[in-house]
Design a protein around this motif. Structure first.
Motif, mmCIF file in Angstrom:
data_model
loop_
_atom_site.group_PDB
_atom_site.id
_atom_site.type_symbol
_atom_site.label_atom_id
_atom_site.label_comp_id
_atom_site.label_asym_id
_atom_site.label_seq_id
_atom_site.Cartn_x
_atom_site.Cartn_y
_atom_site.Cartn_z
ATOM 1 N N SER A 168 96.202 2.851 10.086
ATOM 2 C CA SER A 168 96.282 3.913 11.093
ATOM 3 C C SER A 168 97.337 3.644 12.165
ATOM 4 O O SER A 168 97.735 4.569 12.877
ATOM 5 C CB SER A 168 94.920 4.079 11.781
ATOM 6 N N SER A 190 98.878 7.415 13.705
ATOM 7 C CA SER A 190 98.080 8.193 14.650
ATOM 8 C C SER A 190 98.990 8.864 15.665
ATOM 9 O O SER A 190 100.185 8.606 15.734
ATOM 10 C CB SER A 190 97.064 7.284 15.360
ATOM 11 N N ARG A 191 98.436 9.748 16.465
ATOM 12 C CA ARG A 191 99.202 10.472 17.484
ATOM 13 C C ARG A 191 99.388 9.547 18.688
ATOM 14 O O ARG A 191 98.462 9.326 19.465
ATOM 15 C CB ARG A 191 98.471 11.751 17.853
ATOM 16 N N GLU A 230 96.796 8.754 21.720
ATOM 17 C CA GLU A 230 96.189 7.422 21.691
ATOM 18 C C GLU A 230 96.396 6.699 23.017
ATOM 19 O O GLU A 230 95.477 6.084 23.566
ATOM 20 C CB GLU A 230 96.778 6.616 20.540
ATOM 21 N N PHE A 258 94.154 8.155 25.593
ATOM 22 C CA PHE A 258 92.758 7.835 25.298
ATOM 23 C C PHE A 258 92.391 6.473 25.877
ATOM 24 O O PHE A 258 91.313 6.294 26.456
ATOM 25 C CB PHE A 258 92.530 7.855 23.786
ATOM 26 N N TYR A 259 93.282 5.496 25.703
ATOM 27 C CA TYR A 259 92.994 4.145 26.187
ATOM 28 C C TYR A 259 93.388 3.947 27.636
ATOM 29 O O TYR A 259 92.877 3.040 28.298
ATOM 30 C CB TYR A 259 93.708 3.121 25.312
ATOM 31 N N TYR A 274 89.873 12.858 22.130
ATOM 32 C CA TYR A 274 88.820 12.111 21.446
ATOM 33 C C TYR A 274 89.377 11.455 20.189
ATOM 34 O O TYR A 274 90.411 11.840 19.657
ATOM 35 C CB TYR A 274 87.648 13.032 21.091
ATOM 36 N N ARG A 275 88.667 10.449 19.718
ATOM 37 C CA ARG A 275 89.062 9.696 18.521
ATOM 38 C C ARG A 275 88.147 10.082 17.366
ATOM 39 O O ARG A 275 86.948 10.255 17.548
ATOM 40 C CB ARG A 275 88.952 8.203 18.812
ATOM 41 N N TYR A 276 88.733 10.209 16.184
ATOM 42 C CA TYR A 276 87.919 10.559 15.020
ATOM 43 C C TYR A 276 88.501 9.918 13.768
ATOM 44 O O TYR A 276 89.593 9.338 13.792
ATOM 45 C CB TYR A 276 87.842 12.081 14.855
ATOM 46 N N ILE A 296 92.274 6.412 11.381
ATOM 47 C CA ILE A 296 91.861 6.754 12.745
ATOM 48 C C ILE A 296 92.906 7.681 13.345
ATOM 49 O O ILE A 296 94.098 7.455 13.222
ATOM 50 C CB ILE A 296 91.734 5.479 13.603
ATOM 51 N N ASP A 297 92.441 8.753 13.978
ATOM 52 C CA ASP A 297 93.369 9.683 14.609
ATOM 53 C C ASP A 297 92.754 10.196 15.907
ATOM 54 O O ASP A 297 91.601 9.885 16.237
ATOM 55 C CB ASP A 297 93.695 10.849 13.670
ATOM 56 N N TYR A 298 93.529 10.998 16.639
ATOM 57 C CA TYR A 298 93.112 11.495 17.947
ATOM 58 C C TYR A 298 93.370 12.988 18.026
ATOM 59 O O TYR A 298 94.346 13.495 17.468
ATOM 60 C CB TYR A 298 93.870 10.759 19.065
#
Length: 236
Positions: free
Chosen positions: A3, A7-8, A12, A15-16, A85-87, A96-98
């Motif tokens: 991932s 991921s985006r 990401e 998000f963090y 959100y993460r999914y 894993i992506d956002y």
């Protein structure tokens, strides 16, 4: 691991980076009534760090629940806030992506521009120049106290090091120019068999040609290099 490069990146990062205040601009591509979704082809990320400095980014092809977008049509440009959100994506193996959900304060806006790749690289380099600036702790963020000519020269040096890229080697060069970490801890050790030989040799050449006016604390520099106050996004 699969991932990491897929991921985006800007979702990401936000998000963090929980202290960042973020909103979004997007253009509706279409609605999918079967899935109850709305699809945005271009998303501009517009955020502010806790110290008051802003940042921007871009993402593409974002699916959101159509709840909250009633009354709008494909082609409409919108401004809104939303939760990142993460999914887990399961299309071709687990990734894993956002994404975005729970839109609020949605309103229609005029056409907007997303930042270019070059502008995103420039943003990272400008952030790095400020990060390694000797006046960092005295700066008001809005009124730079560094010499403008020196700042511009540092920006151009970092940008031209690997044109069209922002990599960990850009960070190494910035810290070596300001702190001379390798020079003060044993010097450069070049291995001609290393795939990074030419990059390290170029760093050494640039540093040898640059005058030294001030040297900060090496331990502080190493800590900031590894754990920066603001997240870095490497762009290649």
């Amino acid at each position: 691991m699969r991932s990491c490069s897929k991921s985006r990146n800007y979702f990401e990062m936000c998000f963090y980076c929980g202290d960042a205040c973020t909103d979004f601009k997007g253009k509706i591509d279409r609605f999918d009534p079967v899935k109850g979704k709305v699809i945005f082809k271009r998303i501009m990320v517009d955020g502010i760090y806790s110290d008051g400095t802003g940042f921007y980014g871009k993402e593409d092809h974002v699916w959101m629940d159509q709840d909250g977008f009633a009354g709008f049509q494909p082609g409409d440009c919108l401004w809104f806030s939303a939760e990142i959100y993460r999914y887990m994506r399961r299309g071709n193996g687990k990734l894993i992506d956002y994404g975005l959900r729970a839109p609020a304060m949605v309103r229609k806006i005029d056409a907007y521009m997303v930042p270019t790749d070059e502008e995103l690289i420039d943003q990272q380099i400008n952030q790095l120049v400020c990060e390694t600036c000797r006046y960092d702790s005295h700066c008001s963020m809005w009124n730079c106290v560094a010499d403008e000519r020196e700042r511009r020269e540092r920006f151009e040096t970092l940008k031209n090091f690997e044109p069209g890229k922002f990599t960990p080697f850009t960070v190494v060069l910035a810290y070596e120019l300001e702190y001379r970490i390798m020079m003060r801890t044993g010097g450069f050790r070049l291995d001609m068999k290393s795939p990074n030989y030419h990059k390290m040799k170029k760093i050494m050449k640039i540093c040898k040609a640059s005058p030294i006016y001030y040297l900060g604390d090496v331990k502080d520099a190493l800590a900031r290099m590894i754990w920066p106050d603001k997240p870095r996004l490497y762009l290649e």
